[in-house]
Design a protein around this motif. Sequence first.
Motif, PDB file in Angstrom:
ATOM      1  N   PRO A  27     -35.155  -4.624  25.894  1.00  0.00           N
ATOM      2  CA  PRO A  27     -34.208  -3.569  25.195  1.00  0.00           C
ATOM      3  C   PRO A  27     -33.593  -2.721  26.032  1.00  0.00           C
ATOM      4  CG  PRO A  27     -36.552  -3.293  24.476  1.00  0.00           C
ATOM      5  CD  PRO A  27     -36.456  -4.606  25.124  1.00  0.00           C
ATOM      6  N   MET A  28     -32.530  -2.056  25.800  1.00  0.00           N
ATOM      7  CA  MET A  28     -31.932  -1.110  26.600  1.00  0.00           C
ATOM      8  C   MET A  28     -32.449   0.368  25.908  1.00  0.00           C
ATOM      9  SD  MET A  28     -27.853  -1.541  26.609  1.00  0.00           S
ATOM     10  CE  MET A  28     -26.947  -3.100  27.393  1.00  0.00           C
ATOM     11  N   PRO A  29     -32.960   1.263  27.089  1.00  0.00           N
ATOM     12  CA  PRO A  29     -33.278   2.675  26.267  1.00  0.00           C
ATOM     13  C   PRO A  29     -31.957   3.101  25.747  1.00  0.00           C
ATOM     14  CG  PRO A  29     -33.927   2.364  28.655  1.00  0.00           C
ATOM     15  CD  PRO A  29     -33.112   0.901  28.247  1.00  0.00           C
ATOM     16  N   TRP A  30     -32.270   4.072  24.780  1.00  0.00           N
ATOM     17  CA  TRP A  30     -31.341   4.461  23.897  1.00  0.00           C
ATOM     18  C   TRP A  30     -30.034   5.243  24.714  1.00  0.00           C
ATOM     19  CZ3 TRP A  30     -29.610   9.297  23.438  1.00  0.00           C
ATOM     20  CH2 TRP A  30     -30.400  10.415  23.657  1.00  0.00           C
ATOM     21  N   PRO A  31     -30.574   5.905  25.796  1.00  0.00           N
ATOM     22  CA  PRO A  31     -29.380   6.549  26.509  1.00  0.00           C
ATOM     23  C   PRO A  31     -28.768   5.687  27.287  1.00  0.00           C
ATOM     24  CG  PRO A  31     -31.704   7.586  27.128  1.00  0.00           C
ATOM     25  CD  PRO A  31     -31.786   6.363  26.176  1.00  0.00           C
ATOM     26  N   VAL A  32     -28.920   4.553  27.765  1.00  0.00           N
ATOM     27  CA  VAL A  32     -28.391   3.514  28.422  1.00  0.00           C
ATOM     28  C   VAL A  32     -27.210   2.750  27.464  1.00  0.00           C
ATOM     29  CG1 VAL A  32     -28.231   1.167  29.614  1.00  0.00           C
ATOM     30  CG2 VAL A  32     -30.132   3.013  30.049  1.00  0.00           C
ATOM     31  N   LEU A  33     -27.909   2.607  26.314  1.00  0.00           N
ATOM     32  CA  LEU A  33     -26.825   1.946  25.048  1.00  0.00           C
ATOM     33  C   LEU A  33     -25.621   2.952  24.945  1.00  0.00           C
ATOM     34  CD1 LEU A  33     -26.755  -0.600  23.167  1.00  0.00           C
ATOM     35  CD2 LEU A  33     -27.996   1.221  21.541  1.00  0.00           C
ATOM     36  N   LEU A  34     -26.038   4.249  24.720  1.00  0.00           N
ATOM     37  CA  LEU A  34     -25.043   5.279  24.285  1.00  0.00           C
ATOM     38  C   LEU A  34     -24.149   5.395  25.486  1.00  0.00           C
ATOM     39  CD1 LEU A  34     -23.725   7.576  22.903  1.00  0.00           C
ATOM     40  CD2 LEU A  34     -25.286   9.107  23.711  1.00  0.00           C
ATOM     41  N   ALA A  35     -24.713   5.631  26.774  1.00  0.00           N
ATOM     42  CA  ALA A  35     -23.889   5.715  27.685  1.00  0.00           C
ATOM     43  C   ALA A  35     -23.128   4.574  28.379  1.00  0.00           C
ATOM     44  CB  ALA A  35     -24.600   6.116  29.108  1.00  0.00           C
ATOM     45  N   GLY A  36     -23.577   3.395  28.118  1.00  0.00           N
ATOM     46  CA  GLY A  36     -22.834   2.118  28.512  1.00  0.00           C
ATOM     47  C   GLY A  36     -21.692   1.941  27.465  1.00  0.00           C
ATOM     48  N   ALA A  37     -21.902   2.092  26.307  1.00  0.00           N
ATOM     49  CA  ALA A  37     -21.062   2.165  25.216  1.00  0.00           C
ATOM     50  C   ALA A  37     -19.846   3.089  25.558  1.00  0.00           C
ATOM     51  CB  ALA A  37     -21.408   2.283  23.599  1.00  0.00           C
ATOM     52  N   LEU A  38     -20.044   4.197  25.848  1.00  0.00           N
ATOM     53  CA  LEU A  38     -18.946   5.089  26.303  1.00  0.00           C
ATOM     54  C   LEU A  38     -18.261   4.722  27.384  1.00  0.00           C
ATOM     55  CD1 LEU A  38     -20.634   8.562  25.260  1.00  0.00           C
ATOM     56  CD2 LEU A  38     -18.964   7.380  24.090  1.00  0.00           C
ATOM     57  N   ILE A  39     -18.856   4.553  28.421  1.00  0.00           N
ATOM     58  CA  ILE A  39     -18.290   3.944  29.709  1.00  0.00           C
ATOM     59  C   ILE A  39     -17.574   2.807  29.572  1.00  0.00           C
ATOM     60  CG2 ILE A  39     -18.760   2.906  32.055  1.00  0.00           C
ATOM     61  CD1 ILE A  39     -21.280   4.759  32.170  1.00  0.00           C
ATOM     62  N   CYS A  40     -17.955   1.768  28.659  1.00  0.00           N
ATOM     63  CA  CYS A  40     -17.335   0.511  28.443  1.00  0.00           C
ATOM     64  C   CYS A  40     -15.952   0.760  27.556  1.00  0.00           C
ATOM     65  CB  CYS A  40     -18.188  -0.422  27.755  1.00  0.00           C
ATOM     66  SG  CYS A  40     -17.546  -2.200  27.868  1.00  0.00           S
ATOM     67  N   ALA A  41     -16.058   1.900  26.687  1.00  0.00           N
ATOM     68  CA  ALA A  41     -14.784   2.181  25.985  1.00  0.00           C
ATOM     69  C   ALA A  41     -13.769   2.785  26.833  1.00  0.00           C
ATOM     70  CB  ALA A  41     -15.214   3.197  24.726  1.00  0.00           C
ATOM     71  N   GLY A  42     -14.420   3.526  27.620  1.00  0.00           N
ATOM     72  CA  GLY A  42     -13.059   3.946  28.918  1.00  0.00           C
ATOM     73  C   GLY A  42     -12.787   3.082  29.679  1.00  0.00           C
ATOM     74  N   ALA A  43     -13.796   2.291  30.294  1.00  0.00           N
ATOM     75  CA  ALA A  43     -13.443   1.226  31.250  1.00  0.00           C
ATOM     76  C   ALA A  43     -12.466   0.084  30.422  1.00  0.00           C
ATOM     77  CB  ALA A  43     -14.557   0.479  31.762  1.00  0.00           C
ATOM     78  N   ALA A  44     -12.389   0.141  29.271  1.00  0.00           N
ATOM     79  CA  ALA A  44     -11.404  -0.955  28.656  1.00  0.00           C
ATOM     80  C   ALA A  44      -9.912  -0.335  28.364  1.00  0.00           C
ATOM     81  CB  ALA A  44     -11.933  -1.261  27.292  1.00  0.00           C
ATOM     82  N   LEU A  45      -9.730   0.693  28.959  1.00  0.00           N
ATOM     83  CA  LEU A  45      -8.393   1.523  28.999  1.00  0.00           C
ATOM     84  C   LEU A  45      -7.873   1.199  30.469  1.00  0.00           C
ATOM     85  CD1 LEU A  45      -8.617   4.647  27.085  1.00  0.00           C
ATOM     86  CD2 LEU A  45      -7.536   2.571  26.392  1.00  0.00           C
ATOM     87  N   ALA A  46      -8.844   0.936  31.524  1.00  0.00           N
ATOM     88  CA  ALA A  46      -8.576   1.176  32.964  1.00  0.00           C
ATOM     89  C   ALA A  46      -7.563   0.182  33.618  1.00  0.00           C
ATOM     90  CB  ALA A  46      -9.792   1.034  33.816  1.00  0.00           C
ATOM     91  N   PRO A  47      -7.708  -1.120  32.966  1.00  0.00           N
ATOM     92  CA  PRO A  47      -6.585  -2.167  33.420  1.00  0.00           C
ATOM     93  C   PRO A  47      -5.021  -1.660  33.546  1.00  0.00           C
ATOM     94  CG  PRO A  47      -8.527  -3.242  32.483  1.00  0.00           C
ATOM     95  CD  PRO A  47      -8.578  -1.842  32.106  1.00  0.00           C
ATOM     96  N   ASP A  48      -4.863  -0.877  32.287  1.00  0.00           N
ATOM     97  CA  ASP A  48      -3.519  -0.311  32.174  1.00  0.00           C
ATOM     98  C   ASP A  48      -3.099   0.872  33.184  1.00  0.00           C
ATOM     99  OD1 ASP A  48      -2.675  -2.092  30.267  1.00  0.00           O
ATOM    100  OD2 ASP A  48      -3.060  -0.592  28.300  1.00  0.00           O
TER     101      ASP A  48
END
Length: 264
Positions: A27-48
Amino acid sequence: MMGPAHSLSGAAAWLGVGAATAAAGHPMPWPVLLAGALICAGAALAPDLDHKAATISRSFGPVSRWLCEIVDKLSYAVYKATKKRADPRRSGGHRTLTHTWLWAVVIGAGTSALAITGGRWAVLAILFVHMVLAIEGLLWRAARGSSSDVLVWLLAGTSAWIIADILDKTDGGADWLFTAPGQEYLWLGLPIVLGALVHDIGDALTVSGCPILWPIPVGRKRWYPIGPPKVMRFRAGSWVELKVLMPVFMLLGGVGGAAALNFI
């Protein structure tokens, strides 16, 4: 797809990864889950970055607008230099270089290298950039308008600092997955790769498709627009995206997060 749907799909994808790793006994520690979700949400805009009218072009004022112009020209140059005869003529670089698996891997690997060699300030910079993008994508209505830019940047900077402090604590997750000395934050590249790929898959569902496989040729094209049968595609910003896909991403993200935290 449009920015909000891309960000939601990125966050949902990382929460799904968290559920999968929990089911696998890691399991991911909850800070990794939170940080990763936010980073992934941001990274999902970057190809544009190759689109001067995209959400990311407005996220950092003149700097991001200038960067989008540069990436657009670079992408167009790469397209012209590598296209095959069956590839159509284009007038710009949107949905070319930055919408490929190779770009996603290179950007993710570069981020991981920066994180483990640049120290805390590099980690803070990575977090800040992606927090800004996540806010712009997930809270798009509240973040619209130049008057809100400073507030978005302040919120992103504060969030980045707090998250980095939590991750640095014992069992906070800085060394999640990569536990050897000096490999703290090596995992930061993973949500960035995932976010970029999720963006590409989302664009592949739209009318134009997406050349995810470049530089691998498909038939007589090197920039083959991957996608489902045309009858299953939709236009970006259409009701399918707003009324169907976005609620589905929210539901999947909620279920994934609950499973990752062992609530279900």
